[in-house]
Design an enzyme around this catalytic site. Structure first.
Site, PDB file in Angstrom:
ATOM      1  N   SER A  49       3.794   4.297   6.367  1.00 12.19           N
ATOM      2  CA  SER A  49       3.455   3.628   7.627  1.00 12.19           C
ATOM      3  C   SER A  49       4.017   4.380   8.826  1.00 12.19           C
ATOM      4  O   SER A  49       3.345   4.519   9.857  1.00 12.19           O
ATOM      5  CB  SER A  49       3.955   2.187   7.611  1.00 12.19           C
ATOM      6  OG  SER A  49       5.346   2.141   7.365  1.00 12.19           O
ATOM      7  N   CYS A  79      -1.113  -2.137   2.251  1.00 15.05           N
ATOM      8  CA  CYS A  79       0.286  -1.678   2.276  1.00 15.05           C
ATOM      9  C   CYS A  79       0.658  -1.103   3.644  1.00 15.05           C
ATOM     10  O   CYS A  79       0.907  -1.856   4.572  1.00 15.05           O
ATOM     11  CB  CYS A  79       0.530  -0.681   1.140  1.00 15.05           C
ATOM     12  SG  CYS A  79       2.281  -0.375   0.863  1.00 15.05           S
ATOM     13  N   ARG A 106       9.160  -4.389   6.022  1.00 11.20           N
ATOM     14  CA  ARG A 106       8.825  -3.180   5.266  1.00 11.20           C
ATOM     15  C   ARG A 106       9.782  -3.009   4.093  1.00 11.20           C
ATOM     16  O   ARG A 106      10.895  -3.506   4.120  1.00 11.20           O
ATOM     17  CB  ARG A 106       8.901  -1.949   6.178  1.00 11.20           C
ATOM     18  CG  ARG A 106       7.912  -2.044   7.335  1.00 11.20           C
ATOM     19  CD  ARG A 106       7.695  -0.704   7.991  1.00 11.20           C
ATOM     20  NE  ARG A 106       8.924  -0.087   8.423  1.00 11.20           N
ATOM     21  CZ  ARG A 106       9.137   1.227   8.430  1.00 11.20           C
ATOM     22  NH1 ARG A 106       8.217   2.043   7.981  1.00 11.20           N
ATOM     23  NH2 ARG A 106      10.273   1.720   8.859  1.00 11.20           N
ATOM     24  N   HIS A 172      -2.112  -2.439  -3.715  1.00 11.66           N
ATOM     25  CA  HIS A 172      -3.106  -1.362  -3.654  1.00 11.66           C
ATOM     26  C   HIS A 172      -4.265  -1.563  -4.622  1.00 11.66           C
ATOM     27  O   HIS A 172      -4.295  -0.925  -5.682  1.00 11.66           O
ATOM     28  CB  HIS A 172      -2.432  -0.035  -4.009  1.00 11.66           C
ATOM     29  CG  HIS A 172      -1.382   0.392  -3.039  1.00 11.66           C
ATOM     30  ND1 HIS A 172      -1.685   0.995  -1.840  1.00 11.66           N
ATOM     31  CD2 HIS A 172      -0.035   0.295  -3.076  1.00 11.66           C
ATOM     32  CE1 HIS A 172      -0.570   1.257  -1.183  1.00 11.66           C
ATOM     33  NE2 HIS A 172       0.452   0.843  -1.908  1.00 11.66           N
ATOM     34  N   GLU A 174      -6.961  -0.224  -4.466  1.00 14.36           N
ATOM     35  CA  GLU A 174      -7.636   1.081  -4.594  1.00 14.36           C
ATOM     36  C   GLU A 174      -7.045   1.930  -5.714  1.00 14.36           C
ATOM     37  O   GLU A 174      -7.635   2.924  -6.113  1.00 14.36           O
ATOM     38  CB  GLU A 174      -7.603   1.830  -3.252  1.00 14.36           C
ATOM     39  CG  GLU A 174      -6.259   2.431  -2.846  1.00 14.36           C
ATOM     40  CD  GLU A 174      -5.291   1.441  -2.190  1.00 14.36           C
ATOM     41  OE1 GLU A 174      -5.536   0.217  -2.269  1.00 14.36           O
ATOM     42  OE2 GLU A 174      -4.281   1.901  -1.617  1.00 14.36           O
TER      43      GLU A 174
END
Lengths: 190, 299
Positions: A49, A79, A106, A172, A174
């Site tokens: 990030s 995320c 975070r 995630h 993905e």
């Protein structure tokens, strides 16, 4: 045909594109602000990030992203992407886009050795629990009155949230072969 | 390779997953918390905490070991991006110590003096993920077989000369293409020739790629070098001596990050290559005696 852009500054943008292509979606990498004009939905992928926010500023994306998403562009952050979209972070950096009325912590589970996988039920995702992969993952510690919590981990911490045109997940999808959360996002672009 | 779907910590999914998050990024060698801050502000996606950058290890000689824990902790405090640290090849106790310190990734690295001239660390036993160097596909697959969750080329660290990283990346990617085009009956003899685990050879045949993320390292010293490696086909870059041994580390760090993001855009590459000041002084690998070549380490 729906066209989804994936912010390709850093991180696992290719994994999102691969899943979208498997779903027969036109998926494109977004590397310059002007490319935001030609898409029906945007994914801000996982990555670091701090790095992604630095690059958003270095490549002058900030203003354009805020304007386009405020105007209603369906947007999903995974995320690091969730962190980028938050209104407030519990530490003093990086400076997020402040588009979603949530407070985010975070690295909420610790460092990399504490990263984990877990099967979790997500509102709006039919079928068996979803294999959620949490990597140095954030959690949502506070939500606004218009934010819906879609999933929590064991001790009641929010890890998937939705607010108007914006979806955010700490994990995630993905990185799995399961397309159900991507399909949930695609419904938001219709 | 079959990816385990079990839940919990230290799974193959979370180890390889962190490397996925680093993709498209630059991992920079840093020796102080101040350098770590400069790296983070320039857009580095992780830092490698070490006591001496490779070019100094080369100059000073002696045995190069794991860094002092207090030095690694200082860097961990300074930044929020992942912090990596190096252990010697085969030195599983240094690796245990780094895991106890809570580093995010361990580089089992040929840049340090090897502790075992036959075996590498059995990396499956650790919760912390490992990255390892390679010169060719066989070496990469042996490391993955031992549990490496990320691979990088060795290149020739501390030289500022990209030629070895190019050689290693081309070798790995070329062999992947060759395997992809093979018939099934050719895979077993290929596994034998490459001295690599058969199941990963089979996986590469089916997918056309390594089962883990693949970065370039060793000798990258300019934005153009970084973009060259990305265009050849790696997924991100490590820069060691190239940043903090250059005349203007801050500007060099930002330029290399930009070149890595926009590796396919010559106009941006031209723009970021301008006015960088002097790069690190380079070394010619061809005139270097074999015992000084770090890439020879590892088995």
């Amino acid at each position: 045909m729906t066209r989804i852009g994936v912010l390709a500054l850093q991180g696992d943008f290719f994994e999102h594109i691969k899943i979208l292509k498997n779903l027969d979606i036109d998926a494109v990498e977004i590397r310059l602000p002007s490319q935001l004009d030609s898409i029906d939905g945007l994914i801000i992928p996982g990555g670091e990030s701090t790095t992604i926010v630095q690059l958003i500023d270095i490549y002058k994306f900030r203003e354009k992203l805020i304007k386009t998403i405020k105007e209603g562009l369906p947007t999903w952050g995974t995320c690091a992407g969730l962190i980028v979209l938050a209104k407030k972070l519990m530490d003093h950096r990086p400076d997020p886009l402040k588009l979603m009325d949530i407070t985010v912590q975070r690295n909420a589970f610790g460092r990399q050795v504490d990263s984990f996988e877990s099967n979790i039920d997500i509102t709006g995702v039919k079928g068996p629990p979803f294999n959620c992969i949490f990597i140095r993952a954030p959690i949502v510690t506070k939500v606004g009155k218009n934010t819906e919590i879609l999933a929590k981990v064991d001790n009641n911490r929010a890890v998937a949230v939705k607010e108007k045109n914006i979806l955010g997940t700490s994990f995630h999808p993905e990185l799995t072969n399961d397309t159900r959360v991507h399909e949930l996002f695609l419904e938001m672009t219709l | 390779m079959v990816v385990e779907t079990k839940t919990g910590t230290g799974t193959w999914g979370v180890k390889t997953g962190l490397a996925q998050m680093l993709k498209g990024g630059v991992i920079m060698d840093v020796v102080t918390p101040e350098q770590a801050k400069i790296a983070e502000d320039a857009g580095a996606c992780a830092v490698m905490a070490l006591e001496r950058v490779p070019s100094d290890i080369r100059k000073q000689g002696g045995v190069a070991r794991m860094s002092d824990p207090s030095m690694i902790e200082g860097i961990k405090k300074a930044v929020t991006i992942p912090v990596m640290a190096k252990a010697r090849i085969g030195h599983f106790v240094e690796a245990q110590i780094l895991e106890a310190l809570g580093v995010d990734y361990i580089d089992e690295s040929e840049v340090l003096t090897p502790a075992d001239e036959t075996n590498h660390v059995w990396k499956h036993d650790f919760k912390v993920p490992f990255v390892c160097g390679c010169r060719n596909l066989g070496e990469a697959l042996r490391r993955i077989g031992e549990g490496a969750a990320m691979i990088r080329t060795k290149g020739e660290a501390g030289t500022g000369n990209v030629v070895e990283a190019v050689r290693h990346a081309r070798s790995v990617l070329g062999e992947i293409k060759r395997i992809q085009g093979m018939n099934l009956e050719e895979l077993m003899s290929t596994a034998r020739d490459l001295q690599a685990p058969f199941d990963i050879i089979k996986d590469i045949h089916d997918t056309g790629k390594l089962p883990v993320v693949n970065f370039a390292a060793g000798g990258i010293a300019s934005p153009a070098d970084a973009a060259l490696m990305m265009q050849i086909g790696v997924e991100g870059v490590f820069v060691g001596s190239g940043i903090f041994k250059s005349e203007n580390p801050q500007i060099m760090a930002q330029a290399i990050v930009k070149a890595t993001t926009h590796f396919n855009d010559p106009d941006i590459l031209a723009d970021v290559s301008r006015g960088l000041g002097a790069s690190m002084p380079g070394l010619d690998v061809r005139t270097m005696p074999e015992e000084e070549q770090l890439a020879q380490r590892g088995w």
